[in-house]
Design a protein around this motif. Structure first.
Motif, PDB file in Angstrom:
ATOM      1  N   PRO A 242       0.802  -1.235   0.000  1.00 20.93           N
ATOM      2  CA  PRO A 242       0.000   0.000   0.000  1.00 20.93           C
ATOM      3  C   PRO A 242       0.832   1.281   0.000  1.00 20.93           C
ATOM      4  CG  PRO A 242      -0.903  -1.590   1.546  1.00 20.93           C
ATOM      5  CD  PRO A 242       0.402  -2.141   1.099  1.00 20.93           C
ATOM      6  N   PHE A 243       2.008   1.265   0.642  1.00 19.96           N
ATOM      7  CA  PHE A 243       2.837   2.463   0.663  1.00 19.96           C
ATOM      8  C   PHE A 243       3.467   2.724  -0.705  1.00 19.96           C
ATOM      9  CE2 PHE A 243       2.832   1.242   5.193  1.00 19.96           C
ATOM     10  CZ  PHE A 243       2.306   2.408   5.710  1.00 19.96           C
ATOM     11  N   ALA A 244       3.708   1.668  -1.474  1.00 15.01           N
ATOM     12  CA  ALA A 244       4.213   1.854  -2.838  1.00 15.01           C
ATOM     13  C   ALA A 244       3.163   2.545  -3.705  1.00 15.01           C
ATOM     14  CB  ALA A 244       4.606   0.508  -3.444  1.00 15.01           C
ATOM     15  N   LEU A 245       1.900   2.376  -3.354  1.00 17.77           N
ATOM     16  CA  LEU A 245       0.818   2.999  -4.123  1.00 17.77           C
ATOM     17  C   LEU A 245       0.791   4.519  -3.956  1.00 17.77           C
ATOM     18  CD1 LEU A 245      -2.084   0.456  -3.396  1.00 17.77           C
ATOM     19  CD2 LEU A 245      -0.484   0.487  -5.324  1.00 17.77           C
ATOM     20  N   LEU A 246       1.490   5.043  -2.936  1.00 18.72           N
ATOM     21  CA  LEU A 246       1.543   6.491  -2.737  1.00 18.72           C
ATOM     22  C   LEU A 246       2.299   7.190  -3.852  1.00 18.72           C
ATOM     23  CD1 LEU A 246       2.214   6.718   1.125  1.00 18.72           C
ATOM     24  CD2 LEU A 246       0.066   7.123  -0.094  1.00 18.72           C
ATOM     25  N   ARG A 247       3.237   6.464  -4.484  1.00 26.93           N
ATOM     26  CA  ARG A 247       3.944   6.907  -5.699  1.00 26.93           C
ATOM     27  C   ARG A 247       5.016   7.954  -5.451  1.00 26.93           C
ATOM     28  NH1 ARG A 247       2.373   6.376 -11.097  1.00 26.93           N
ATOM     29  NH2 ARG A 247       3.549   7.727 -12.525  1.00 26.93           N
ATOM     30  N   ASP A 248       4.795   8.878  -4.505  1.00 24.98           N
ATOM     31  CA  ASP A 248       5.721   9.987  -4.251  1.00 24.98           C
ATOM     32  C   ASP A 248       6.884   9.495  -3.391  1.00 24.98           C
ATOM     33  OD1 ASP A 248       7.085  12.272  -3.341  1.00 24.98           O
ATOM     34  OD2 ASP A 248       5.272  13.491  -3.397  1.00 24.98           O
ATOM     35  N   LEU A 249       8.074   9.381  -3.980  1.00 28.18           N
ATOM     36  CA  LEU A 249       9.237   8.847  -3.268  1.00 28.18           C
ATOM     37  C   LEU A 249       9.609   9.710  -2.073  1.00 28.18           C
ATOM     38  CD1 LEU A 249      11.625   6.931  -2.991  1.00 28.18           C
ATOM     39  CD2 LEU A 249      12.841   8.264  -4.718  1.00 28.18           C
ATOM     40  N   GLY A 250       9.596  11.037  -2.250  1.00 29.99           N
ATOM     41  CA  GLY A 250       9.947  11.931  -1.149  1.00 29.99           C
ATOM     42  C   GLY A 250       8.990  11.818   0.018  1.00 29.99           C
ATOM     43  N   GLN A 251       7.701  11.696  -0.279  1.00 26.51           N
ATOM     44  CA  GLN A 251       6.694  11.571   0.781  1.00 26.51           C
ATOM     45  C   GLN A 251       6.862  10.266   1.541  1.00 26.51           C
ATOM     46  OE1 GLN A 251       2.642  11.131  -0.598  1.00 26.51           O
ATOM     47  NE2 GLN A 251       1.787  12.047   1.238  1.00 26.51           N
ATOM     48  N   VAL A 252       7.093   9.179   0.814  1.00 26.37           N
ATOM     49  CA  VAL A 252       7.250   7.871   1.456  1.00 26.37           C
ATOM     50  C   VAL A 252       8.522   7.836   2.299  1.00 26.37           C
ATOM     51  CG1 VAL A 252       7.491   5.393   1.051  1.00 26.37           C
ATOM     52  CG2 VAL A 252       5.971   6.743  -0.394  1.00 26.37           C
ATOM     53  N   ALA A 253       9.616   8.405   1.769  1.00 30.38           N
ATOM     54  CA  ALA A 253      10.869   8.450   2.528  1.00 30.38           C
ATOM     55  C   ALA A 253      10.702   9.281   3.795  1.00 30.38           C
ATOM     56  CB  ALA A 253      11.989   9.028   1.661  1.00 30.38           C
ATOM     57  N   GLY A 254       9.943  10.378   3.711  1.00 33.12           N
ATOM     58  CA  GLY A 254       9.684  11.213   4.886  1.00 33.12           C
ATOM     59  C   GLY A 254       8.929  10.455   5.967  1.00 33.12           C
ATOM     60  N   LEU A 255       7.953   9.641   5.569  1.00 36.57           N
ATOM     61  CA  LEU A 255       7.216   8.824   6.530  1.00 36.57           C
ATOM     62  C   LEU A 255       8.144   7.836   7.237  1.00 36.57           C
ATOM     63  CD1 LEU A 255       3.940   7.950   4.549  1.00 36.57           C
ATOM     64  CD2 LEU A 255       4.096   9.290   6.655  1.00 36.57           C
ATOM     65  N   ALA A 256       9.032   7.223   6.457  1.00 41.58           N
ATOM     66  CA  ALA A 256       9.976   6.266   7.045  1.00 41.58           C
ATOM     67  C   ALA A 256      10.911   6.957   8.031  1.00 41.58           C
ATOM     68  CB  ALA A 256      10.787   5.587   5.937  1.00 41.58           C
ATOM     69  N   ASN A 257      11.430   8.113   7.637  1.00 40.75           N
ATOM     70  CA  ASN A 257      12.321   8.860   8.519  1.00 40.75           C
ATOM     71  C   ASN A 257      11.635   9.250   9.818  1.00 40.75           C
ATOM     72  OD1 ASN A 257      14.402   8.707   6.707  1.00 40.75           O
ATOM     73  ND2 ASN A 257      14.205  10.786   5.956  1.00 40.75           N
ATOM     74  N   GLY A 258      10.414   9.779   9.699  1.00 44.00           N
ATOM     75  CA  GLY A 258       9.679  10.217  10.887  1.00 44.00           C
ATOM     76  C   GLY A 258       9.451   9.067  11.856  1.00 44.00           C
ATOM     77  N   GLY A 259       9.043   7.908  11.322  1.00 47.49           N
ATOM     78  CA  GLY A 259       8.816   6.754  12.182  1.00 47.49           C
ATOM     79  C   GLY A 259      10.084   6.282  12.863  1.00 47.49           C
ATOM     80  N   LEU A 260      11.186   6.242  12.120  1.00 46.87           N
ATOM     81  CA  LEU A 260      12.435   5.755  12.707  1.00 46.87           C
ATOM     82  C   LEU A 260      12.984   6.730  13.740  1.00 46.87           C
ATOM     83  CD1 LEU A 260      14.321   3.325  12.540  1.00 46.87           C
ATOM     84  CD2 LEU A 260      15.772   4.661  11.030  1.00 46.87           C
ATOM     85  N   LEU A 261      12.802   8.018  13.533  1.00 47.99           N
ATOM     86  CA  LEU A 261      13.269   9.001  14.507  1.00 47.99           C
ATOM     87  C   LEU A 261      12.554   8.818  15.853  1.00 47.99           C
ATOM     88  CD1 LEU A 261      13.592  12.150  12.239  1.00 47.99           C
ATOM     89  CD2 LEU A 261      15.442  11.051  13.494  1.00 47.99           C
ATOM     90  N   VAL A 262      11.262   8.487  15.804  1.00 43.12           N
ATOM     91  CA  VAL A 262      10.542   8.209  17.052  1.00 43.12           C
ATOM     92  C   VAL A 262      11.150   6.992  17.744  1.00 43.12           C
ATOM     93  CG1 VAL A 262       8.319   7.547  18.056  1.00 43.12           C
ATOM     94  CG2 VAL A 262       8.399   9.227  16.209  1.00 43.12           C
TER      95      VAL A 262
END
Length: 317
Positions: A242-262
């Motif tokens: 489902p996250f691949a369906l978002l298509r926007d690489l920058g947006q998906v990478a930002g979500l990953a970064n935010g989660g890992l920072l927590v």
């Protein structure tokens, strides 16, 4: 909470890298981005199910190709290093912080080494060394590649490209060099997707065991023939798509970064607390730079993670 977030980060990261794979594939064959990314996730999930031995061998083969590709880019740009304005910041300090936040995505995989500890010989000694060596060596490559990239191609043009390393190779060495680097980038991104799916599925398996029960114990089941945690593998692949369906690489990478920072805030905070509550308790590895009961390493990790996390959240306000 840490386990849930790490699974989330692993899935989102795999989706982001799968989208990057689709971008590089577009330099050879024009096609829809999302179906290509989803297809790669499915294929890597099947390899993951087949067994850790196959996954490890493919990982080793692809890693050799990755290093070769980065070495080519570094070689092409080596003569331009003197022209690079290293301290130039077109967007000021906020731009530097934003760049650091985005570059943080390139460091997501090192902690995943821990997740295959049960399938590693002498993990107490091997895993910490592997993480520290990997971070040190990779950082040197990152810096040299960055210098070469902005030395050969204008940074604004690089930022708009879906296949930046191929662009650098084409500018410095022509179409043949671009094709070679593009092919290597395909193996690199495919390899990263496989690594992320393997490590995340092993995390799901580990925290689903009866002694932890962070996840339902059904995900700790192992396939009778392949000896792999097949339900954990299926879950990891299923939540990645489902996250691949978002298509926007920058947006998906930002979500990953935010989660890992927590996660990093939680882990560094836990280490600070444990050093005071149980100073004599030690595992196989002790974080360096401790003053009394205060871990300077954990404090620095906590502060830097909080700072980048605040930056990420404030970007939506």
């Amino acid at each position: 909470m840490a386990a849930f977030l790490r699974v989330f980060v692993g899935a989102v990261s795999a989706a982001a890298v799968a989208l990057a794979f689709a971008g590089y594939l577009g330099t050879f064959v024009q096609g829809p981005t999302v179906p290509v990314a989803v297809g790669l996730v499915v294929l890597a999930t099947l390899v993951n199910f087949w067994g850790i031995d196959v996954s490890a061998k493919l990982n080793l083969l692809f890693t050799v190709a990755e290093v070769a590709g980065l070495a080519i880019v570094i070689w092409f740009g080596r003569t331009t290093w003197g022209t690079v304005a290293v301290f130039e910041a077109p967007f000021g300090v906020p731009g530097v912080v934003e760049g650091a936040f985005l570059a943080f995505f390139a460091y997501l995989g090192f902690g995943s080494i821990v997740n295959v500890a049960e399938e590693t010989e002498n993990p107490t000694r091997t895993v910490p060394r592997a993480i520290l060596l990997a971070i040190g060596i990779t950082t040197v490559f990152y810096i040299l590649v960055a210098l070469s990239a902005v030395g050969v191609v204008d940074w604004q043009v690089l930022g708009d490209s879906a296949s930046p390393l191929s662009l650098v190779a084409r500018a410095a060495g022509g179409d043949a060099a671009a094709a070679l680097v593009g092919a290597i980038a395909l193996t690199s991104t495919a390899n990263t997707v496989l690594i992320l799916l393997v490590s995340t599925s092993r995390l799901v398996y580990g925290v689903s065991k009866s002694e932890y029960r962070s996840f339902p114990t059904i995900f700790a089941r192992v396939h009778t023939d392949r000896r792999t945690p097949y339900l954990a593998i299926a879950l990891t692949g299923g939540i990645t798509i489902p996250f691949a369906l978002l298509r926007d690489l920058g947006q998906v990478a930002g979500l990953a970064n935010g989660g890992l920072l927590v996660v990093f805030v939680l882990i560094n905070g836990a280490l600070l607390k444990l050093r005071f509550d149980a100073p004599d308790t030690r595992g196989g590895f002790t974080a360096p730079l401790t003053v009394g009961r205060l871990s300077i390493t954990a404090l620095a990790g906590l502060c830097s993670s909080l700072g980048l996390l605040v930056f990420y959240v404030s970007s939506f306000v």
